[in-house]
Design a protein around this motif. Sequence first.
Motif, PDB file in Angstrom:
ATOM      1  N   THR A  81      33.187  28.858  46.500  1.00  0.00           N
ATOM      2  CA  THR A  81      34.411  28.363  45.861  1.00  0.00           C
ATOM      3  C   THR A  81      35.616  29.037  46.492  1.00  0.00           C
ATOM      4  OG1 THR A  81      35.451  27.944  43.706  1.00  0.00           O
ATOM      5  CG2 THR A  81      34.521  30.128  44.042  1.00  0.00           C
TER       6      THR A  81
ATOM      7  N   ALA B 241      23.418  35.513  41.860  1.00  0.00           N
ATOM      8  CA  ALA B 241      22.345  34.651  41.362  1.00  0.00           C
ATOM      9  C   ALA B 241      21.855  35.092  39.988  1.00  0.00           C
ATOM     10  CB  ALA B 241      21.189  34.638  42.363  1.00  0.00           C
TER      11      ALA B 241
ATOM     12  N   HIS C 276      24.879  35.040  37.392  1.00  0.00           N
ATOM     13  CA  HIS C 276      25.635  33.772  37.393  1.00  0.00           C
ATOM     14  C   HIS C 276      27.138  34.073  37.481  1.00  0.00           C
ATOM     15  CE1 HIS C 276      21.832  32.036  36.443  1.00  0.00           C
ATOM     16  NE2 HIS C 276      21.746  32.721  35.329  1.00  0.00           N
TER      17      HIS C 276
ATOM     18  N   VAL D 184      30.360  32.131  36.494  1.00  0.00           N
ATOM     19  CA  VAL D 184      30.649  30.818  37.099  1.00  0.00           C
ATOM     20  C   VAL D 184      31.115  29.847  36.017  1.00  0.00           C
ATOM     21  CG1 VAL D 184      29.653  28.845  38.335  1.00  0.00           C
ATOM     22  CG2 VAL D 184      28.844  31.144  38.831  1.00  0.00           C
TER      23      VAL D 184
ATOM     24  N   ARG E  27      31.662  26.005  35.965  1.00  0.00           N
ATOM     25  CA  ARG E  27      31.370  24.904  36.885  1.00  0.00           C
ATOM     26  C   ARG E  27      32.527  23.922  37.032  1.00  0.00           C
ATOM     27  NH1 ARG E  27      25.569  23.827  37.633  1.00  0.00           N
ATOM     28  NH2 ARG E  27      25.630  21.919  36.435  1.00  0.00           N
TER      29      ARG E  27
ATOM     30  N   GLN F 248      34.135  24.572  40.608  1.00  0.00           N
ATOM     31  CA  GLN F 248      33.514  23.525  41.444  1.00  0.00           C
ATOM     32  C   GLN F 248      32.617  24.147  42.512  1.00  0.00           C
ATOM     33  OE1 GLN F 248      34.020  19.766  41.515  1.00  0.00           O
ATOM     34  NE2 GLN F 248      34.146  20.488  39.420  1.00  0.00           N
ATOM     35  N   PRO F 249      31.644  24.958  42.095  1.00  0.00           N
ATOM     36  CA  PRO F 249      30.849  25.682  43.106  1.00  0.00           C
ATOM     37  C   PRO F 249      30.076  24.720  44.008  1.00  0.00           C
ATOM     38  CG  PRO F 249      29.823  25.836  40.927  1.00  0.00           C
ATOM     39  CD  PRO F 249      31.148  25.163  40.721  1.00  0.00           C
TER      40      PRO F 249
END
Lengths: 137, 476
Positions: free
Chosen positions: A38, A74, A77, A101, A103, A107-108
Amino acid sequence: MSAWEHFEHEADIGVRGRGATLAEAFAQAALALTAIVTDPALVAPRIPVAIRCEAPDPEFLLVDWLNALIYEMATRHMLFSCYEVRIEGDRLEATAWGEPVDRSRHQPAVEPKGATFTALQVARQGEEWIAQCVVDV
Amino acid sequence: MDIKGFERLGPCHWRLAPRGAMRVPVEIFADETLLQAMDDKVREQAENVATLPGIVRASYAMPDAHWGYGFPIGGVAAFDPDEGGVVSAGGVGFDVSCGVRCLLTGLPVEAILAVQEPLAEALFAAIPAGVGSTGQIRLSDAEMDAMLRGGARWAVAQGYGEAADLERIEEHGCMAGADPKAVSTQAKKRQREEMGTLGSGNHYLEVQRVAELYDEATAAAFGLVRDQVVVSIHCGSRGLGHQIGTEYLKEMALAAKGYGIVLPDRELACAPITSPVGQRYLGAMRAAINCALANRQILTHLTRRVFAQFFPGLSLPLLYDVSHNTCKVETHEVDGRRRTLYVHRKGATRAFGPGHPELPEALRPVGQPVLIGGSMGTSSYVLVGTKESEALAFSSACHGAGRAMSRQQALKRWQGREVVESLARRGVIVRSPSFRGVAEEAPDAYKDVSAVVDAADRAGLARKVAKLVPLVCIKG
């Protein structure tokens, strides 16, 4: 001057950081890693995460550093946008600042799977340090 | 690529004689246009693979070969443990057992068109996709180990899918020799919330129309009927596989010197098959294969549940499930004798021909389905393995299109929203959590998969059976 950029790889993406010191180049390479996912400007540096790694040479250390960040991204998140990096010999200690994150806002685009030894280089070029490698996405 | 020095063995078969430290030749399967369009790095990487200890016959590159890590993507190489052969974490890659499976719906395209939009929404809601998405399943430590040992067989026992699915998966759904103890705590933690997730990048779930048949008899044996609909799922071993790749790549890169292995590129990180690290990697990599098989099995279950809402009683049998980043122990004939080899396929699909004992009874007379994914919005293909593929490249074929331009270039050229709208005008509904992700995966950012598939067909690696075009695409 500190700066990061991406460089081309046929299947994936290269990250490159430049800085007056090795630590700055590593911090910039980490920003380039975030930018795969991003725009770093969209990520608020709210939550600190401590990261340590150790490797036999600066190039392995760069790969370890980026892989440690990929692991934190990961499993927590999270995305990171601010990095404080200290390197002494073969050891790196850092704080990565970021947020979970979101979303719709971030807008990953794609998740990094791992930093590779491909196009791996950590070197001094004139007045600045350069730290780069290809990241598998 | 500079094709000087290549000897042309056939219309789509090229050979580069060994030189320098190369132990075997390089062989590339491609027509002249594809070969010339390949990056010089493919040749360099294929030559590097040819220098590794114990490599048998040749270092191969498939028609979709492109610049990878250590091995070219689209690279195939087999190693003999009795001749000092190696296993390479770089030769398998990060997304261990990434692959494609194809489900048959038996529905005519009209039935899908009547519910295309709500079906797309329901699939998008049910299939966790994209960065930061999590699955519904949380495994305890003991369950994680059972999953890593059992693969799709474990998933079926948990209620995800049918026992009949298993014979339509490589290794009958369960890779033997998996060792959960060789998988780090970090790798397991990375997987904890990712069971039953699609991932991102080029991974997808597509509802597709069977648009063309090239071989009616084989298509019939596969259950493919023109203008009927299938569902294809492309994804891999998720965080667990990525972490295993990361950790063993470093360990093998550091250990290689101690084994007297000269690595022309650190990414070729490898160790003798018989060494402790080689054996541990094989155990971990096989666990990651099982993770990928379980993951695709769970996604299959989620897909069937969605279809059942729209078409009660529909069963969606599995046509086949292929993996394209693996190292597998196989028996092949080399110079007149059967040898047990460790075959690395990095971005290449296993393609067993008719009669192979690994194939389920129903498919044995015709050969293995070879599932080739295209880019979002373009075609995918179903091929069938051939007898001659074993002699050509240890029964291997291509795996997909390969990128024609970088993500950065794609992002500069396209807006995600425009890509979605333009595909909608062509009858393809795309749903993704990220418009940027869609832009980076725009159809024209990929090479023409048709040219790749034609070259594989002409080379004899696999034969074309059917062309699939998308109706719905769920993108990570």
